[in-house]
Enzyme design. Structure first.
Site, PDB file in Angstrom:
ATOM      1  N   ASP A  62       0.830  -1.203   0.000  1.00 20.59           N
ATOM      2  CA  ASP A  62       0.000   0.000   0.000  1.00 20.59           C
ATOM      3  C   ASP A  62       0.870   1.260   0.000  1.00 20.59           C
ATOM      4  OD1 ASP A  62      -2.829   1.087   0.498  1.00 20.59           O
ATOM      5  OD2 ASP A  62      -1.658   2.089   2.062  1.00 20.59           O
TER       6      ASP A  62
ATOM      7  N   GLU B 171      12.873 -16.160  -1.143  1.00 15.97           N
ATOM      8  CA  GLU B 171      12.996 -17.405  -0.377  1.00 15.97           C
ATOM      9  C   GLU B 171      11.736 -18.250  -0.508  1.00 15.97           C
ATOM     10  OE1 GLU B 171      13.939 -16.819   3.798  1.00 15.97           O
ATOM     11  OE2 GLU B 171      15.143 -15.057   3.254  1.00 15.97           O
TER      12      GLU B 171
HETATM   13  O1  TEU Z   1      -4.315   4.489  -1.259  1.00 16.65           O
HETATM   14  C1  TEU Z   1      -3.229   5.342  -1.385  1.00 16.65           C
HETATM   15  C2  TEU Z   1      -3.435   6.574  -2.148  1.00 16.65           C
HETATM   16  O2  TEU Z   1      -2.564   7.397  -2.149  1.00 16.65           O
HETATM   17  C3  TEU Z   1      -4.662   6.866  -2.901  1.00 16.65           C
HETATM   18  O3  TEU Z   1      -5.287   5.815  -3.465  1.00 16.65           O
HETATM   19  C4  TEU Z   1      -5.509   7.761  -2.080  1.00 16.65           C
HETATM   20  O4  TEU Z   1      -6.787   7.249  -1.844  1.00 16.65           O
HETATM   21  C5  TEU Z   1      -5.586   9.059  -2.805  1.00 16.65           C
HETATM   22  O5  TEU Z   1      -4.298   9.466  -3.091  1.00 16.65           O
HETATM   23  C6  TEU Z   1      -6.247  10.123  -1.988  1.00 16.65           C
HETATM   24  O6  TEU Z   1      -5.982  11.344  -2.611  1.00 16.65           O
HETATM   25  C7  TEU Z   1      -4.120   3.411  -0.419  1.00 16.65           C
HETATM   26  C8  TEU Z   1      -5.362   2.567  -0.338  1.00 16.65           C
HETATM   27  O7  TEU Z   1      -5.654   2.029  -1.605  1.00 16.65           O
HETATM   28  C9  TEU Z   1      -6.474   3.389   0.216  1.00 16.65           C
HETATM   29  O8  TEU Z   1      -7.680   2.682   0.267  1.00 16.65           O
HETATM   30  C10 TEU Z   1      -6.072   3.827   1.603  1.00 16.65           C
HETATM   31  O9  TEU Z   1      -7.023   4.705   2.113  1.00 16.65           O
HETATM   32  C11 TEU Z   1      -4.714   4.529   1.605  1.00 16.65           C
HETATM   33  O10 TEU Z   1      -3.751   3.817   0.877  1.00 16.65           O
HETATM   34  C12 TEU Z   1      -4.178   4.650   3.010  1.00 16.65           C
HETATM   35  O11 TEU Z   1      -3.742   3.415   3.471  1.00 16.65           O
END
Ligand code: TEU
Length: 544
Positions: free
Chosen positions: A210, A252
């Site tokens: 993520d 691994e």
């Molecule tokens: O998303 C990261 C992310 O930067 C974008 O998808 C974000 O929603 C957008 O930039 C807002 O402007 C990931 C996940 O996919 C999302 O669901 C989470 O909320 C986020 O990380 C935080 O963990």
């Protein structure tokens, strides 16, 4: 016997797999409490086999207060009790694998939940403590430290700092309940390496990373001045060292990574895909691209060109749990996707959007690389309007209520038309309300209807597995030749050949177009016209 090929058939399965994204909370509710769960997923494995996907990516299923739908992890080694138990997750991973379906879990290195044991200890230990060094705690600016420590802006909007009663501020690039970890601290690295092993030991085949470009920060946490290089928190060079150590662990186990690498710069993007780093990254540029032949062609070309030097396969993505659902987006005047442009009530033509989404499905499934299908795309679900008082997404609240947030694409799936809550689970209302129209999209109604979105996806995914022309990796393990060759086509039309005679034609904006001669039609996204031509907003797969 499983409908899928045995998962052992190709070693580098991830180079051209069809991967289905499961947002557990909204997939299927096994215990009837209104929240999707692992029991629900297990009960629907036959559906996923029938659909023909080769791997499942689960958005975070760990213990979480759900301040951001699970992207606020309180404990990576515990499944959230709303979803099930660790033993059940192990069973699910094993059962799916038996059926030829691999599992990818989600790891969120940038932050944890404010309920994580580390953060609770940091709060208790107070300013200046070693416990606080695992995060980014700072004094504020101003005479009494009443101003945030720097000028950064949260990814969800607003100030990414929260002040505690003891005077310290802590950094959270996302919601208040998601404190950012300090990746310069060796314990943070060790812990994540251990989490990776924990899940690989449980049989997962891959890990989604993520917000993969955000974890490293300039230790001085300086103000951000646009144009400054390097950026204080985006795409910092230190990250590559972290991901190289992760890659050694994955190797691994024969595991793979898919990074959420959202970077406009192609060269910077490709650095994450060097042979000793991540295997793949989401193609978020393709996902954002408007329904326009020239722009899509350029997006495909750019994608292939940026991946080629590092030898990584592309991925193709039309939707995920963060963006407006495809049929709604493609039915709008502005068909592209831009986070900043999410508004309430933008008009859409769902019939047009559905036609385009069907064509887009055949386009993305024909391109060389791995492809992601977000749950509900195969049912042609539109974005739902969530009544304001039911919205849960922190993005909505942090926008001051102007942005509807992302709940509209996270509504519990309809399985059975003629059952309470369209068969999501039991008699309890699902955690997010389903629109009245939901029953008509139910999987049971679409099954056996040759014209349904579900039938289109099943047939397309079946052909993708059985037609040799789609493979990026041949059954022998060797790379297939030329990934893609553009064929001559009129304006507004995309036409390309893969190998072994396979051709894909998509008419985005042209008049009905003749299909290339000496070909047979494998599949179309909609009817051809009376003269056998491909109408606008329609795609065809052909074999010559
Ligand atoms: O998303 C990261 C992310 O930067 C974008 O998808 C974000 O929603 C957008 O930039 C807002 O402007 C990931 C996940 O996919 C999302 O669901 C989470 O909320 C986020 O990380 C935080 O963990």
């Amino acid at each position: 016997m499983a409908a899928n090929q045995p998962a052992e058939a190709t070693v580098e399965w991830w180079r051209d797999a069809a991967i289905y994204q499961v947002y557990v909370r909204s997939f299927a509710d096994g215990d009837g409490d209104g929240t999707g769960d692992l029991a629900g997923v297990r009960s629907r494995l036959p559906y996923l086999v029938e659909l023909g996907v080769e791997a499942l990516w689960f958005t975070p299923w760990y213990l979480s207060p759900l301040a951001d739908g699970g992207y606020d992890v309180a404990d990576y080694r515990t499944i959230d009790p709303a979803f099930g138990t660790l033993a059940e997750a192990e069973k699910l991973i094993a059962e799916a694998r038996e059926l030829g379906i691999r599992t990818i879990v989600d790891v969120v290195p940038n932050h944890v939940s404010d309920q994580h044991v580390w953060f609770k200890a940091a709060l208790a230990a107070g300013p200046g403590s070693p416990e606080r060094e695992l995060f980014h705690f700072r004094q504020g600016r101003g005479t009494d430290g009443e101003l945030p420590p720097n000028n950064w802006v949260s990814e969800f909007g607003g100030v990414p700092w929260t002040r505690l009663d003891d005077g310290d501020w802590y950094l959270h690039l996302f919601a208040t309940g998601q404190p950012d970890l300090n990746w310069a601290h060796p314990a943070v690295r060790r812990e994540h390496e251990d989490v990776l092993r924990f899940w690989f030991d449980r049989g997962v085949a891959g890990v989604r990373i993520d917000s993969a470009v955000l974890p490293a920060k300039d230790p001085a946490l300086p103000d951000f001045t646009p144009g400054t290089d390097p950026h204080p928190f985006v795409d910092r060079d230190e990250l590559h060292d972290i991901y190289r150590s992760w890659r050694a662990i994955a190797d691994e186990y024969g595991g793979i990574f898919v990074g959420e690498v959202w970077l406009p710069d192609a060269e910077r993007f490709a650095r994450y895909l060097r042979p000793d780093e991540l295997h793949t990254a989401f193609n978020l540029g393709f996902m954002s691209c408007p329904w326009d032949a020239d722009l899509l062609r350029a997006s495909v070309d750019d994608t292939l060109a940026e991946h080629a030097p590092v030898g990584a396969p592309a991925t193709w993505v039309l939707a995920n749990h963060d963006v407006t659902r495809t049929v709604t987006r493609y039915g709008r005047e502005d068909t592209g996707f831009d986070f900043a442009a999410k508004t309430f009530g933008t008009p859409t033509d769902l019939e047009l959007g559905t036609r385009r989404a069907r064509a887009a499905a055949l386009l993305s499934l024909a391109l060389p690389g791995a492809v992601y299908v977000y749950q509900g795309e195969e049912l042609g679900l539109p974005e739902a309007d969530i009544p304001r008082e039911r919205i849960e997404d922190p993005m909505h609240f942090r926008s001051g209520g102007t942005d509807p947030g992302r709940d509209g694409c996270r509504v519990p799936l309809p399985w059975t038309a003629d059952a309470p809550y369209a068969g999501f689970g039991g008699d309890t209302e699902p955690w997010l309300p389903q629109p009245e129209s939901w029953a008509k999209y139910a999987a049971d109604l679409q099954t056996g209807d040759p014209d349904s979105m579900l039938s289109l996806y099943r047939e397309a995914l079946r052909l993708r597995r059985t037609e040799p022309g789609f493979a990026v990796v041949r059954a022998s393990g060797e790379a297939a030749e030329a990934p893609l060759t553009w064929l001559p086509s009129g304006p507004g039309v995309l036409s390309f050949a893969r190998h072994d005679g396979l051709i894909c034609v998509v008419n985005l904006a042209g008049p009905p177009t003749e299909l290339p001669g000496h070909t047979s039609v494998l599949l179309t996204s909609g009817p051809l016209d009376d003269e056998g031509r491909l109408p606008q907003d329609t795609a065809a797969w052909l074999r010559s």
